[in-house]
Design a protein around this motif. Structure first.
Motif, short mmCIF file in Angstrom:
data_model
loop_
_atom_site.label_atom_id
_atom_site.label_comp_id
_atom_site.label_asym_id
_atom_site.label_seq_id
_atom_site.Cartn_x
_atom_site.Cartn_y
_atom_site.Cartn_z
N ASN A 107 -17.44 -13.19 10.47
CA ASN A 107 -17.14 -12.11 11.18
C ASN A 107 -16.44 -10.87 10.81
OD1 ASN A 107 -19.41 -12.53 13.03
ND2 ASN A 107 -18.23 -13.71 13.83
N TYR A 108 -14.68 -11.91 10.63
CA TYR A 108 -13.72 -11.39 10.09
C TYR A 108 -14.59 -10.73 8.17
CZ TYR A 108 -9.44 -11.35 7.02
OH TYR A 108 -8.58 -11.31 6.59
N LYS A 109 -15.21 -11.46 7.31
CA LYS A 109 -15.47 -10.57 7.14
C LYS A 109 -16.12 -9.53 6.58
CE LYS A 109 -15.08 -14.58 3.02
NZ LYS A 109 -15.69 -15.29 3.03
N SER A 110 -17.24 -9.69 7.87
CA SER A 110 -17.93 -8.54 7.60
C SER A 110 -16.98 -7.99 8.19
CB SER A 110 -18.86 -8.77 8.56
OG SER A 110 -20.16 -7.61 9.53
N ASP A 111 -16.71 -7.88 9.34
CA ASP A 111 -15.56 -6.27 9.98
C ASP A 111 -14.81 -5.79 9.23
OD1 ASP A 111 -16.21 -6.81 12.51
OD2 ASP A 111 -14.51 -7.76 13.45
N LYS A 112 -14.37 -6.99 8.40
CA LYS A 112 -12.86 -6.15 6.71
C LYS A 112 -14.03 -5.31 5.69
CE LYS A 112 -9.64 -7.39 5.46
NZ LYS A 112 -7.69 -7.11 5.63
N GLN B 215 -7.86 -10.28 16.27
CA GLN B 215 -8.12 -11.60 17.68
C GLN B 215 -9.23 -12.43 16.30
OE1 GLN B 215 -10.91 -9.22 20.17
NE2 GLN B 215 -9.02 -8.59 21.06
N ILE B 216 -9.59 -12.21 15.51
CA ILE B 216 -10.58 -13.31 14.62
C ILE B 216 -9.23 -13.78 14.19
CG2 ILE B 216 -12.31 -13.72 12.27
CD1 ILE B 216 -13.56 -11.58 13.93
N THR B 217 -8.36 -12.72 13.40
CA THR B 217 -7.56 -14.19 12.62
C THR B 217 -6.85 -14.72 13.10
OG1 THR B 217 -6.90 -11.93 11.27
CG2 THR B 217 -5.35 -13.24 11.08
N ILE C 292 -2.24 -32.02 0.11
CA ILE C 292 -2.58 -31.31 1.14
C ILE C 292 -2.09 -29.76 1.73
CG2 ILE C 292 -4.13 -30.19 3.11
CD1 ILE C 292 -5.26 -32.73 3.32
N ARG C 293 -2.15 -28.66 1.03
CA ARG C 293 -0.83 -27.58 1.56
C ARG C 293 -1.74 -26.28 2.27
NH1 ARG C 293 0.63 -28.29 -4.39
NH2 ARG C 293 2.02 -29.63 -4.38
N ALA C 294 -1.28 -25.64 3.07
CA ALA C 294 -1.66 -25.26 3.69
C ALA C 294 -1.17 -23.45 3.41
CB ALA C 294 -1.12 -24.29 5.22
N SER C 295 -1.51 -22.81 3.13
CA SER C 295 -1.68 -21.41 2.00
C SER C 295 -1.78 -20.29 3.32
CB SER C 295 -2.76 -20.85 0.88
OG SER C 295 -3.81 -20.76 0.90
N SER C 296 -1.50 -19.09 2.94
CA SER C 296 -1.95 -17.95 3.48
C SER C 296 -3.61 -17.38 3.13
CB SER C 296 -1.56 -16.70 3.03
OG SER C 296 -1.88 -16.17 1.25
N THR C 297 -4.24 -17.84 2.48
CA THR C 297 -5.67 -16.87 1.30
C THR C 297 -7.22 -18.10 2.88
OG1 THR C 297 -4.59 -16.68 -0.54
CG2 THR C 297 -7.57 -16.78 -0.25
N TYR C 298 -8.10 -16.93 2.89
CA TYR C 298 -8.94 -18.31 3.53
C TYR C 298 -10.33 -17.61 3.21
CZ TYR C 298 -6.89 -15.73 8.22
OH TYR C 298 -5.56 -15.07 9.18
N ASP D 166 -13.80 -20.83 2.19
CA ASP D 166 -14.76 -21.35 2.89
C ASP D 166 -14.81 -22.20 3.44
OD1 ASP D 166 -16.16 -18.90 1.58
OD2 ASP D 166 -17.17 -19.99 0.31
N ASN D 167 -13.62 -23.09 3.64
CA ASN D 167 -13.67 -24.53 4.78
C ASN D 167 -12.40 -24.39 5.46
OD1 ASN D 167 -12.49 -24.72 2.50
ND2 ASN D 167 -12.82 -27.15 2.35
N GLY D 168 -11.46 -23.66 5.03
CA GLY D 168 -10.42 -23.67 5.72
C GLY D 168 -8.93 -23.02 5.03
N LYS D 169 -8.02 -23.26 4.60
CA LYS D 169 -6.71 -22.59 4.22
C LYS D 169 -6.46 -23.00 3.53
CE LYS D 169 -4.30 -18.64 6.09
NZ LYS D 169 -3.54 -18.18 7.54
N ASP D 170 -6.60 -24.36 2.85
CA ASP D 170 -6.04 -25.25 2.13
C ASP D 170 -6.13 -25.23 1.14
OD1 ASP D 170 -4.54 -26.43 4.79
OD2 ASP D 170 -6.22 -27.89 4.48
N THR D 171 -5.22 -25.24 0.27
CA THR D 171 -5.22 -25.76 -1.02
C THR D 171 -5.40 -27.33 -1.07
OG1 THR D 171 -3.26 -26.36 -2.26
CG2 THR D 171 -4.54 -23.89 -2.08
N LEU D 172 -5.67 -27.92 -2.57
CA LEU D 172 -5.62 -30.00 -2.46
C LEU D 172 -5.48 -29.79 -3.62
CD1 LEU D 172 -6.54 -32.15 -1.40
CD2 LEU D 172 -8.84 -32.43 -1.86
#
Length: 550
Positions: free
Chosen positions: A164-169, A351-353, A396-402, A404-410
């Motif tokens: 939904n986020y990508k569609s709205d963007k 809201q979706i963000t 596992i690090r949290a990032s600012s990028t969305y 497909d499975n979350g905002k983490d890098t591994l």
């Protein structure tokens, strides 16, 4: 779990039906005997694409049918969602026609390959030797961690929101581009609309205005002509009305003498009535006739405005101008609503963000909590597989990028020996180490997934001896909770199975055939002895085989 497999006219198999049991099943056979054919046939049942090369006899269709016992795996919702008949004993059938067309059925209901692949995801995991390298892919590593973290439902919800986020963007970017491109057009359209609105046009008013203009512009001539017409009509001695009355009186005297004269009287009477009406209308016109120079100027200005607008918009009627005004109103209104749509989309995205960030934080925390559990379990298993100094560094690090499975890098690093630096799996792990790590991963996941069946295709590559024996023990332990198949060349593993199948190949005339056979206890001893010593079986090999089986 899969309980039986039937194959007809596929590759080197003419016809084969084999039953399987729960527990740990072994499949052995010489290289090239047809083990890959069995997996290929099973792959077709699970939704892989096929072609005519699969057919043994090109003039007959190939049929592969598998029976699955699925009562314990809560798959009824899948069947309901896909409008399929649910059966505890579900039959999947795949047909390949000589024409090259392929058909698939679940419990005799036709399905497409995508539906077949989706169902197979819940039934069987076939782990081939080349798939071991997939362990070094970040996507697979996340799937392992998420299985232990019980993140499945969170990720499903996250992916729905992300869609939904990508569609709205995309919608927002389209509207912003449209807004930017239409800024000047909007200004011009608004100008044109204001001009037409100010003109206050009314349908068909041009004809009325033009008529009124002609009257006012020629009022003197009109007045003179009407007055003269009335004078001629009403003159007492020689006026038209006086003369018509005289004619009427004369004909009245002779009307009774002949129908001809009576008819003429009727006609003159009609003319007199009509002419009387004309004079009445002339009088009314004379009364309404006013010499109004100011009104003439106003009408002239309005007509000039209409002519100017018609020329500008290249039309010839006021009605066409009104249609243009209506279109401009819609266009301006639509572009005016553009800002409202943009504002609403920005609110929706925000809201979706917020929801995405909340879910991704939850996913992240569960992953962080799962990492030491995974590392501990892997290390415990790998120690039994001859890797006592193995270590994992999973960051596992949290990032600012969305993603497909979350905002983490591994970062999934590995060290097999003391004193060696951590490195990426694909760079520092040998083939044998990768096989053992993959087996350890599957063994850990077996406690977290409800997958009915797991097939290992030569996962023992690069190992032997006591390590192979330990691998067999691990697979045997896994089979307590799920159906396990192992295609192997190692007698240490083969001896651990509760059932042992052998794939063999034979030549009959010009034809080559493969078959799969469940071995008896005695046949199994011989097969394992041959795996130990080769074609010529020695007494020591037989004794060794018996010892392994015991």
């Amino acid at each position: 779990m899969i309980t039986s497999l039937s194959i007809k006219n596929y590759a080197l198999i003419e016809k084969l039906t084999i039953d399987f049991s729960k527990g740990f099943s072994i499949i052995t056979g010489e290289t090239g005997a047809g083990k890959s054919i069995i997996l290929g046939a099973l792959g077709l049942v699970l939704g892989k694409r096929a072609d005519l090369t699969s057919l043994k006899n090109k003039e007959e269709k190939c049929i592969i049918e598998a029976l699955f016992s699925i009562s314990k795996y809560n798959l009824a919702p899948f069947f309901e969602a896909n409008d399929l008949d649910y059966e505890d004993e579900t039959i999947i059938r795949r047909e390949i026609l000589p024409s090259g067309k392929s058909r698939a059925f679940i419990n005799d209901s036709p399905v497409n390959l995508q539906e077949l692949q989706e169902l197979s995801f819940y039934l069987i995991d076939i782990h081939s030797q080349h798939q071991t390298q997939e362990l070094s892919e970040e996507k697979v590593q996340f799937e392992i961690i998420d299985a232990i973290a019980d993140n499945f439902q969170n990720i499903v919800e996250y992916q729905i929101l992300l869609k939904n986020y990508k569609s709205d963007k995309v919608k927002l970017n389209t509207l912003l581009k449209k807004q930017s491109e239409s800024a000047k057009e909007q200004e011009y359209n608004t100008f044109l609309l204001d001009e037409l609105v100010a003109a206050n046009l009314k349908a068909d008013e041009q004809e009325v205005l033009e008529s009124d203009f002609e009257k006012l512009n020629n009022v003197e001539i009109i007045k003179e002509s009407i007055d003269k017409s009335l004078a001629v009509a009403n003159e007492e001695q020689i006026g038209v009305m006086h003369n018509l009355k005289e004619i009427k009186n004369s004909l009245h005297k002779i009307a009774s003498f002949s129908p001809e004269y009576d008819a003429l009287l009727e006609r003159v009477s009609s003319v007199a009535i009509e002419f009387d009406d004309i004079t009445v209308e002339l009088n009314r016109s004379a009364e309404k006739l006013i010499n109004d120079p100011e009104q003439l100027v106003l009408i002239s200005q309005k007509l000039q405005l209409i002519y100017t607008l018609q020329k500008k918009h290249q039309v010839t009627t006021v009605n066409e101008l009104i249609q243009i005004k209506n279109r401009l109103e819609n266009t301006v209104l639509e572009l005016g609503n553009l800002e409202d749509q943009i504002v609403n989309l920005k609110k929706s995205i925000q809201q979706i963000t917020t929801s995405l960030d909340g879910l991704s934080n939850e996913i992240h925390q569960k992953r962080v909590d799962a990492v030491p559990v995974l590392a501990q379990k892997l290390i415990a298993i790998l120690e039994t597989l001859g890797m006592p100094n193995v270590r994992f560094k999973i960051d596992i690090r949290a990032s600012s990028t969305y993603f497909d499975n979350g905002k983490d890098t591994l970062e999934f690093l590995f060290s097999a020996n003391k004193g060696t630096d951590f490195g990426l799996l694909k760079k520092v792990a040998s083939g044998g180490e990768m096989s053992r790590i993959m087996l350890a991963v599957k063994a850990v996941l077996a406690h977290y997934s409800k997958l009915p069946t797991l097939i290992f295709d030569e996962i023992d590559s690069g190992v032997s001896g006591e390590i192979a024996n330990s691998m067999g023990e691990i697979m045997k332990e896994m089979s307590q909770n799920m159906q396990i198949f192992a295609i192997t060349h190692l007698p240490q593993i083969a001896s651990k199975g509760t059932a042992h199948f052998k794939v063999s190949k034979s030549t009959i005339g010009e034809d080559t055939l493969s078959e799969l056979k469940l071995l008896s206890k005695e046949e199994r001893i011989v097969e394992i002895a041959q795996m130990l010593s080769g074609t010529v079986v020695s007494d020591s090999a037989l004794n060794h085989a018996k010892a392994l089986l015991n």
